[in-house]
Design a protein around this motif. Structure first.
Motif, PDB file in Angstrom:
ATOM      1  N   PHE A 192      12.745  -1.013   5.754  1.00 33.48           N
ATOM      2  CA  PHE A 192      12.148   0.237   6.221  1.00 33.48           C
ATOM      3  C   PHE A 192      13.004   0.979   7.242  1.00 33.48           C
ATOM      4  CE2 PHE A 192       8.225  -1.855   4.667  1.00 33.48           C
ATOM      5  CZ  PHE A 192       7.783  -0.846   3.821  1.00 33.48           C
ATOM      6  N   SER A 193      14.109   0.389   7.682  1.00 29.37           N
ATOM      7  CA  SER A 193      15.013   1.125   8.570  1.00 29.37           C
ATOM      8  C   SER A 193      15.921   2.066   7.803  1.00 29.37           C
ATOM      9  CB  SER A 193      15.868   0.140   9.372  1.00 29.37           C
ATOM     10  OG  SER A 193      16.761  -0.556   8.519  1.00 29.37           O
ATOM     11  N   GLY A 194      16.053   1.840   6.492  1.00 25.19           N
ATOM     12  CA  GLY A 194      16.988   2.618   5.692  1.00 25.19           C
ATOM     13  C   GLY A 194      18.318   1.921   5.506  1.00 25.19           C
ATOM     14  N   LEU A 195      18.417   0.671   5.952  1.00 20.11           N
ATOM     15  CA  LEU A 195      19.684  -0.050   5.813  1.00 20.11           C
ATOM     16  C   LEU A 195      20.013  -0.324   4.355  1.00 20.11           C
ATOM     17  CD1 LEU A 195      22.082  -1.591   7.035  1.00 20.11           C
ATOM     18  CD2 LEU A 195      20.605  -3.611   7.203  1.00 20.11           C
ATOM     19  N   MET A 196      19.030  -0.705   3.571  1.00 15.92           N
ATOM     20  CA  MET A 196      19.286  -1.044   2.174  1.00 15.92           C
ATOM     21  C   MET A 196      19.516   0.204   1.327  1.00 15.92           C
ATOM     22  SD  MET A 196      16.553  -4.148   1.599  1.00 15.92           S
ATOM     23  CE  MET A 196      17.204  -4.512  -0.035  1.00 15.92           C
ATOM     24  N   LEU A 197      18.647   1.180   1.490  1.00 18.13           N
ATOM     25  CA  LEU A 197      18.741   2.459   0.785  1.00 18.13           C
ATOM     26  C   LEU A 197      18.173   3.549   1.678  1.00 18.13           C
ATOM     27  CD1 LEU A 197      17.520   1.518  -2.819  1.00 18.13           C
ATOM     28  CD2 LEU A 197      19.828   2.282  -2.215  1.00 18.13           C
ATOM     29  N   PRO A 198      18.680   4.773   1.574  1.00 16.93           N
ATOM     30  CA  PRO A 198      18.097   5.860   2.366  1.00 16.93           C
ATOM     31  C   PRO A 198      16.624   6.044   2.026  1.00 16.93           C
ATOM     32  CG  PRO A 198      20.197   6.527   1.410  1.00 16.93           C
ATOM     33  CD  PRO A 198      19.847   5.210   0.780  1.00 16.93           C
ATOM     34  N   LEU A 199      15.806   6.138   3.047  1.00 13.52           N
ATOM     35  CA  LEU A 199      14.368   6.289   2.821  1.00 13.52           C
ATOM     36  C   LEU A 199      14.037   7.625   2.172  1.00 13.52           C
ATOM     37  CD1 LEU A 199      12.984   4.852   6.194  1.00 13.52           C
ATOM     38  CD2 LEU A 199      13.383   3.648   4.024  1.00 13.52           C
ATOM     39  N   ALA A 200      14.963   8.572   2.256  1.00 14.56           N
ATOM     40  CA  ALA A 200      14.719   9.894   1.683  1.00 14.56           C
ATOM     41  C   ALA A 200      14.610   9.862   0.166  1.00 14.56           C
ATOM     42  CB  ALA A 200      15.837  10.853   2.094  1.00 14.56           C
ATOM     43  N   ILE A 201      15.092   8.805  -0.469  1.00 15.22           N
ATOM     44  CA  ILE A 201      15.060   8.775  -1.936  1.00 15.22           C
ATOM     45  C   ILE A 201      13.727   8.252  -2.462  1.00 15.22           C
ATOM     46  CG2 ILE A 201      17.546   8.389  -1.949  1.00 15.22           C
ATOM     47  CD1 ILE A 201      17.013   5.549  -2.939  1.00 15.22           C
ATOM     48  N   PHE A 202      12.881   7.686  -1.577  1.00 13.88           N
ATOM     49  CA  PHE A 202      11.605   7.166  -2.036  1.00 13.88           C
ATOM     50  C   PHE A 202      10.604   8.312  -2.161  1.00 13.88           C
ATOM     51  CE2 PHE A 202      13.266   3.364   0.330  1.00 13.88           C
ATOM     52  CZ  PHE A 202      13.588   2.656  -0.813  1.00 13.88           C
ATOM     53  N   PRO A 203       9.961   8.442  -3.297  1.00 14.13           N
ATOM     54  CA  PRO A 203       9.091   9.599  -3.525  1.00 14.13           C
ATOM     55  C   PRO A 203       7.653   9.376  -3.068  1.00 14.13           C
ATOM     56  CG  PRO A 203       9.258   8.318  -5.544  1.00 14.13           C
ATOM     57  CD  PRO A 203      10.116   7.604  -4.511  1.00 14.13           C
ATOM     58  N   GLY A 204       6.904  10.476  -3.014  1.00 13.94           N
ATOM     59  CA  GLY A 204       5.461  10.416  -2.827  1.00 13.94           C
ATOM     60  C   GLY A 204       5.014   9.797  -1.528  1.00 13.94           C
ATOM     61  N   TRP A 205       3.807   9.221  -1.584  1.00 20.21           N
ATOM     62  CA  TRP A 205       3.180   8.688  -0.373  1.00 20.21           C
ATOM     63  C   TRP A 205       3.962   7.513   0.210  1.00 20.21           C
ATOM     64  CZ3 TRP A 205       1.836   3.611  -0.062  1.00 20.21           C
ATOM     65  CH2 TRP A 205       1.719   2.911  -1.273  1.00 20.21           C
ATOM     66  N   PHE A 206       4.628   6.743  -0.667  1.00 20.83           N
ATOM     67  CA  PHE A 206       5.373   5.599  -0.157  1.00 20.83           C
ATOM     68  C   PHE A 206       6.559   6.062   0.690  1.00 20.83           C
ATOM     69  CE2 PHE A 206       8.660   2.296  -0.467  1.00 20.83           C
ATOM     70  CZ  PHE A 206       7.948   1.214   0.045  1.00 20.83           C
ATOM     71  N   GLY A 207       7.245   7.091   0.241  1.00 24.40           N
ATOM     72  CA  GLY A 207       8.349   7.623   1.007  1.00 24.40           C
ATOM     73  C   GLY A 207       7.892   8.203   2.335  1.00 24.40           C
ATOM     74  N   GLU A 208       6.764   8.922   2.308  1.00 23.74           N
ATOM     75  CA  GLU A 208       6.234   9.490   3.551  1.00 23.74           C
ATOM     76  C   GLU A 208       5.833   8.393   4.532  1.00 23.74           C
ATOM     77  OE1 GLU A 208       3.084  12.120   2.608  1.00 23.74           O
ATOM     78  OE2 GLU A 208       4.340  13.531   1.470  1.00 23.74           O
ATOM     79  N   LEU A 209       5.218   7.322   4.008  1.00 22.10           N
ATOM     80  CA  LEU A 209       4.831   6.204   4.857  1.00 22.10           C
ATOM     81  C   LEU A 209       6.061   5.521   5.458  1.00 22.10           C
ATOM     82  CD1 LEU A 209       2.739   4.176   5.963  1.00 22.10           C
ATOM     83  CD2 LEU A 209       2.981   2.908   3.810  1.00 22.10           C
ATOM     84  N   ALA A 210       7.057   5.267   4.620  1.00 19.36           N
ATOM     85  CA  ALA A 210       8.262   4.580   5.099  1.00 19.36           C
ATOM     86  C   ALA A 210       8.947   5.380   6.198  1.00 19.36           C
ATOM     87  CB  ALA A 210       9.225   4.355   3.928  1.00 19.36           C
ATOM     88  N   ARG A 211       8.979   6.694   6.048  1.00 15.82           N
ATOM     89  CA  ARG A 211       9.659   7.534   7.043  1.00 15.82           C
ATOM     90  C   ARG A 211       8.838   7.700   8.321  1.00 15.82           C
ATOM     91  NH1 ARG A 211      11.075   9.945   2.087  1.00 15.82           N
ATOM     92  NH2 ARG A 211       9.306  11.389   2.156  1.00 15.82           N
ATOM     93  N   ALA A 212       7.530   7.362   8.258  1.00 16.98           N
ATOM     94  CA  ALA A 212       6.673   7.489   9.439  1.00 16.98           C
ATOM     95  C   ALA A 212       6.597   6.209  10.254  1.00 16.98           C
ATOM     96  CB  ALA A 212       5.259   7.906   9.016  1.00 16.98           C
ATOM     97  N   LEU A 213       7.091   5.098   9.717  1.00 13.43           N
ATOM     98  CA  LEU A 213       7.008   3.814  10.405  1.00 13.43           C
ATOM     99  C   LEU A 213       8.099   3.698  11.470  1.00 13.43           C
ATOM    100  CD1 LEU A 213       6.282   1.521   7.327  1.00 13.43           C
ATOM    101  CD2 LEU A 213       4.666   2.220   9.108  1.00 13.43           C
ATOM    102  N   PRO A 214       7.904   2.832  12.450  1.00 11.34           N
ATOM    103  CA  PRO A 214       8.870   2.759  13.561  1.00 11.34           C
ATOM    104  C   PRO A 214      10.259   2.323  13.149  1.00 11.34           C
ATOM    105  CG  PRO A 214       7.288   0.947  13.680  1.00 11.34           C
ATOM    106  CD  PRO A 214       6.777   1.900  12.658  1.00 11.34           C
ATOM    107  N   TRP A 215      10.363   1.526  12.076  1.00  8.97           N
ATOM    108  CA  TRP A 215      11.682   1.025  11.678  1.00  8.97           C
ATOM    109  C   TRP A 215      12.624   2.152  11.254  1.00  8.97           C
ATOM    110  CZ3 TRP A 215       7.135  -1.332   9.723  1.00  8.97           C
ATOM    111  CH2 TRP A 215       6.806  -2.540  10.372  1.00  8.97           C
ATOM    112  N   SER A 216      12.079   3.240  10.740  1.00  6.00           N
ATOM    113  CA  SER A 216      12.941   4.348  10.336  1.00  6.00           C
ATOM    114  C   SER A 216      13.657   4.971  11.527  1.00  6.00           C
ATOM    115  CB  SER A 216      12.135   5.423   9.599  1.00  6.00           C
ATOM    116  OG  SER A 216      11.239   6.076  10.477  1.00  6.00           O
TER     117      SER A 216
END
Length: 266
Positions: A192-216
């Motif tokens: 969830f920090s984006g180390l494995m893959l940029p969080l921007a590529i995750f679509p929909g609600w999952f992407g929004e959730l991932a980008r809202a979590l502290p690890w991002s």
């Protein structure tokens, strides 16, 4: 007894300098880590180049942006401790030494934070510099969009990372063994920090959730500030909010630990 303002002003910068010097002693280990991060950065870069050539503009990045993102996040591994650890607190809890830490006339949390900032400053240069330089030489990376905002974002990312790691470490007071929590923390942080893959590529609600979590706030946000794909003011406010939340939670846990500490082994 609590330290006065003047004593605190003197103590915590000294602790940060101590943290810097302590980790500078292990320069060979830092350089070995930098080499490893660089090698994996090159491998990740080739994978992302292939992905972005197949899907141009994915996540709002071009190929150069994706490559830059790769080497930035590799550079963040050391300063942000994206694989966890970096604090002596679990070991001190297991040995019982934390009892002394909790009765010091200084905040345990600020004590640990000061040392961690010194550690992060050293690793930012020694372990974060080589992957970035190699990426620039081999692939070319883009220049920072807002250098001052980027450096501030990195500093806030370190504080967010510390806030999370401090909570995980202090939880050893109650769970007795921190290994399971450490593994869970590493999995959550690396993904969830984006180390494995940029969080921007995750679509929909999952992407929004991932980008809202502290690890991002630890890797994704500083990288986006560097690339100019995020508004600096909003990004910094997001990081500051999570830093305040995690530090406040850590302070509450410290108070609870002071009242009732369970120490393994005596």
């Amino acid at each position: 007894m609590i330290l006065g303002h003047g004593a605190a002003v003197s103590l915590y910068p000294r602790l940060a300098w101590y943290g810097f010097r302590r980790h500078a002693t292990y320069w060979a280990a830092a350089l070995a880590g930098a080499f490893t991060n660089t090698v994996f950065g090159v491998l990740r870069a080739y994978v992302l180049i292939a992905l972005w050539q197949a899907r141009p503009g994915l996540g709002g990045y071009d190929v150069a942006g994706a490559v830059t993102f790769t080497f930035l996040t590799q550079a963040f591994i050391g300063p942000m401790q994206l694989f966890g650890g970096g604090l002596d607190l679990p070991q001190r809890i297991r040995t019982g030494d934390v009892a002394l830490d909790l009765v010091r006339p200084a905040s345990l949390q600020l004590w640990c934070l000061s040392e961690d900032l010194g550690r992060a400053a050293y690793l930012f240069v020694v372990r974060g510099g080589p992957p970035t330089l190699v990426g620039a030489l081999l692939f070319g990376i883009v220049a920072p969009h807002a250098p001052a905002a980027f450096l501030l974002s990195v500093a806030l990312g370190v504080v967010v990372s510390f806030g999370w790691r401090y909570i995980v470490a202090l939880a050893t007071c109650w769970v007795m063994d921190d290994r399971g929590l450490g593994v869970l923390s590493m999995v959550l942080t690396t993904f969830f920090s984006g180390l494995m893959l940029p969080l921007a590529i995750f679509p929909g609600w999952f992407g929004e959730l991932a980008r809202a979590l502290p690890w991002s706030a630890m890797a994704q946000v500083p990288a986006d500030v560097y690339l100019g794909t995020a508004d600096p003011a909003r990004a910094l406010a997001f990081q500051a909010l999570w830093a305040a939340v995690l530090l406040a939670l850590g302070a509450l846990m410290t108070g609870a630990a002071r009242r009732k500490v369970v120490i393994q082994g005596g």
